[in-house]
Motif scaffolding. Sequence first.
Motif, short mmCIF file in Angstrom:
data_model
loop_
_atom_site.label_atom_id
_atom_site.label_comp_id
_atom_site.label_asym_id
_atom_site.label_seq_id
_atom_site.Cartn_x
_atom_site.Cartn_y
_atom_site.Cartn_z
N GLN A 112 0.83 -1.20 0.00
CA GLN A 112 0.00 0.00 0.00
C GLN A 112 0.86 1.26 0.00
N ARG A 113 1.93 1.24 0.78
CA ARG A 113 2.82 2.41 0.82
C ARG A 113 3.43 2.67 -0.56
N THR A 114 3.81 1.59 -1.24
CA THR A 114 4.40 1.74 -2.56
C THR A 114 3.37 2.25 -3.56
N ARG A 115 2.14 1.77 -3.44
CA ARG A 115 1.08 2.28 -4.32
C ARG A 115 0.82 3.76 -4.06
N TYR A 116 0.84 4.14 -2.80
CA TYR A 116 0.60 5.54 -2.45
C TYR A 116 1.68 6.43 -3.07
N MET A 117 2.93 6.02 -2.97
CA MET A 117 4.01 6.81 -3.55
C MET A 117 3.88 6.89 -5.07
N ALA A 118 3.44 5.80 -5.69
CA ALA A 118 3.22 5.81 -7.14
C ALA A 118 2.07 6.75 -7.50
N LEU A 119 1.01 6.72 -6.70
CA LEU A 119 -0.12 7.62 -6.94
C LEU A 119 0.30 9.08 -6.83
N LYS A 120 1.10 9.37 -5.82
CA LYS A 120 1.54 10.75 -5.61
C LYS A 120 2.39 11.23 -6.78
N ALA A 121 3.32 10.37 -7.24
CA ALA A 121 4.17 10.75 -8.36
C ALA A 121 3.36 10.88 -9.65
N ALA A 122 2.38 10.00 -9.85
CA ALA A 122 1.53 10.06 -11.04
C ALA A 122 0.64 11.30 -11.01
N ARG A 123 0.14 11.64 -9.83
CA ARG A 123 -0.67 12.86 -9.70
C ARG A 123 0.17 14.08 -10.03
N ASP A 124 1.39 14.16 -9.47
CA ASP A 124 2.25 15.31 -9.74
C ASP A 124 2.56 15.43 -11.23
N ARG A 125 2.82 14.30 -11.88
CA ARG A 125 3.11 14.33 -13.31
C ARG A 125 1.90 14.83 -14.09
N ALA A 126 0.73 14.30 -13.79
CA ALA A 126 -0.47 14.72 -14.51
C ALA A 126 -0.74 16.21 -14.31
N LEU A 127 -0.57 16.69 -13.08
CA LEU A 127 -0.80 18.10 -12.79
C LEU A 127 0.16 18.99 -13.56
N VAL A 128 1.44 18.64 -13.56
CA VAL A 128 2.44 19.44 -14.28
C VAL A 128 2.14 19.47 -15.77
N PHE A 129 1.80 18.32 -16.35
CA PHE A 129 1.54 18.28 -17.79
C PHE A 129 0.29 19.09 -18.14
N VAL A 130 -0.74 19.02 -17.32
CA VAL A 130 -1.95 19.81 -17.59
C VAL A 130 -1.64 21.30 -17.53
N LEU A 131 -0.91 21.73 -16.51
CA LEU A 131 -0.57 23.14 -16.38
C LEU A 131 0.38 23.59 -17.49
N ALA A 132 1.25 22.69 -17.93
CA ALA A 132 2.26 23.06 -18.92
C ALA A 132 1.70 23.17 -20.33
N TYR A 133 0.68 22.36 -20.66
CA TYR A 133 0.27 22.25 -22.06
C TYR A 133 -1.17 22.70 -22.37
N THR A 134 -2.03 22.81 -21.37
CA THR A 134 -3.42 23.15 -21.67
C THR A 134 -3.71 24.64 -21.62
N ALA A 135 -2.87 25.41 -20.90
CA ALA A 135 -3.10 26.84 -20.68
C ALA A 135 -4.37 27.10 -19.87
N VAL A 136 -4.86 26.08 -19.16
CA VAL A 136 -6.00 26.27 -18.26
C VAL A 136 -5.54 27.01 -17.02
N ARG A 137 -6.33 27.95 -16.56
CA ARG A 137 -6.01 28.67 -15.33
C ARG A 137 -6.08 27.70 -14.15
N VAL A 138 -5.17 27.86 -13.19
CA VAL A 138 -5.14 26.94 -12.07
C VAL A 138 -6.44 27.00 -11.27
N GLY A 139 -7.08 28.19 -11.24
CA GLY A 139 -8.35 28.33 -10.55
C GLY A 139 -9.50 27.64 -11.26
N GLU A 140 -9.32 27.30 -12.54
CA GLU A 140 -10.33 26.55 -13.28
C GLU A 140 -10.13 25.05 -13.12
N LEU A 141 -8.95 24.66 -12.68
CA LEU A 141 -8.61 23.25 -12.59
C LEU A 141 -8.79 22.69 -11.18
#
Length: 416
Positions: free
Chosen positions: A185-214
């Motif tokens: 479970q701990r390993t899954r949690y760390m994977a989830l956190k890293a995957a969340r961070d990656r998804a967030l960075v890519f959305v902010l980097a490429y969509t031009a969506v305002r952070v307040g809209e996301l």
Amino acid sequence: MTPENTSGERTGRSLTDSFDRYLQDKGKGRGGDGGNYRRNAARELERFTEWAAGERGDDDWSGIVPDEVDREPTFADLDERVFRAYARHLTGDRGLKQNTVQTYYRYISAWCGWCVNEGYLEAHYAQRASAMAPLPDDDGRKPGDQQAWTTEQRHTLTRYVDERARNAIETYTTLPAETDSLDKQRTRYMALKAARDRALVFVLAYTAVRVGELLRDPDDPRRRGVRWDEISLEDGSMDVYRKKQQWDAASLPDPVLSPLRSYRKLMDPPTERWPVFPTFDQRTLATLLKDELADSGLRPDAIDEQRDEYARDLLLALAEDIRPPSMTTDGARSILQRLSADGEVDIDHPKHDYLAPHGGRRGMGEVLVRAFGYTVAARYLDNSEEMVREGYSHIEAGELGDVATEALEEIDRRIE
């Protein structure tokens, strides 16, 4: 300072009597309770009131009420000399930057204009030339001076979070079958956190969506963060609540889709109504789980036993479909601060020592304007072409400079 009294029914009332109604008019959402403008205006009105009462400023400043009178400041005490004194106070207070002084004064000036319309004041004293005279000139900051992620910065950060997520997911998916349940479970949690961070960075980097809209804005109840049922990975689109106060579809370009698919598969949200970027804050999740499980009839000892079966409360929330709130916009800024440092992104900016969320949007704006022009960029950024031209005027200025250079070179050739 003893301004002449103004006439009118409301001029003898305390300044604070107007605040609730003014902030409600300026607020967003049902009842006008939300919005960043409301929050910032409330803060500046409080500071203005404290200053007017003599609680801020120099040691010899006693406020705008005559010394022989014991009462709160009222509208009858206000005139252009008061606002001139406040402008002078802001200019010398706390070493504020020029544009910050201008911004703080505008909040008070806007309130003053509203008070005129509502009958509290006879005139818009804050906008008179003598009142505004002490304010500093604009500091010359141009739109192009605002942070915009460069191509190199974008690639550095996205490469870092991508490699980090890949390694974390691989570690989780290749665990031996005999791995202890809590360790898995701990390993899954760390994977989830890293995957969340990656998804967030890519959305902010490429969509031009305002952070307040996301993400969730605690000051605006309508902005509760994007949910999975508002994302279509097949169509490459995402429904967001725009700055113009209406729902609209934003594009999800190809670089964003793979990180989102991988993240969704790993999370496996119980329902489509789960936030795409739920908070991972332990205190928030612990409180949520205790309350929800107690409401379902579990006693405190049974709740503790159930929580002990999971390495992290987020995993229990997923198992029991107890939907957490989205992370906040401030949470995203904290994540980007951490990732910018860990990823060793080279940053040289007078205001930010990390890649701020709005910089991702501006960076994409730069790319689009240079590649396709202002009309296409305006559509992608959800702005008018006029605003985009103003915001990215430094690009047009540079292009015109190139044209002028070519013209001069052509003239020189003709002379030769």
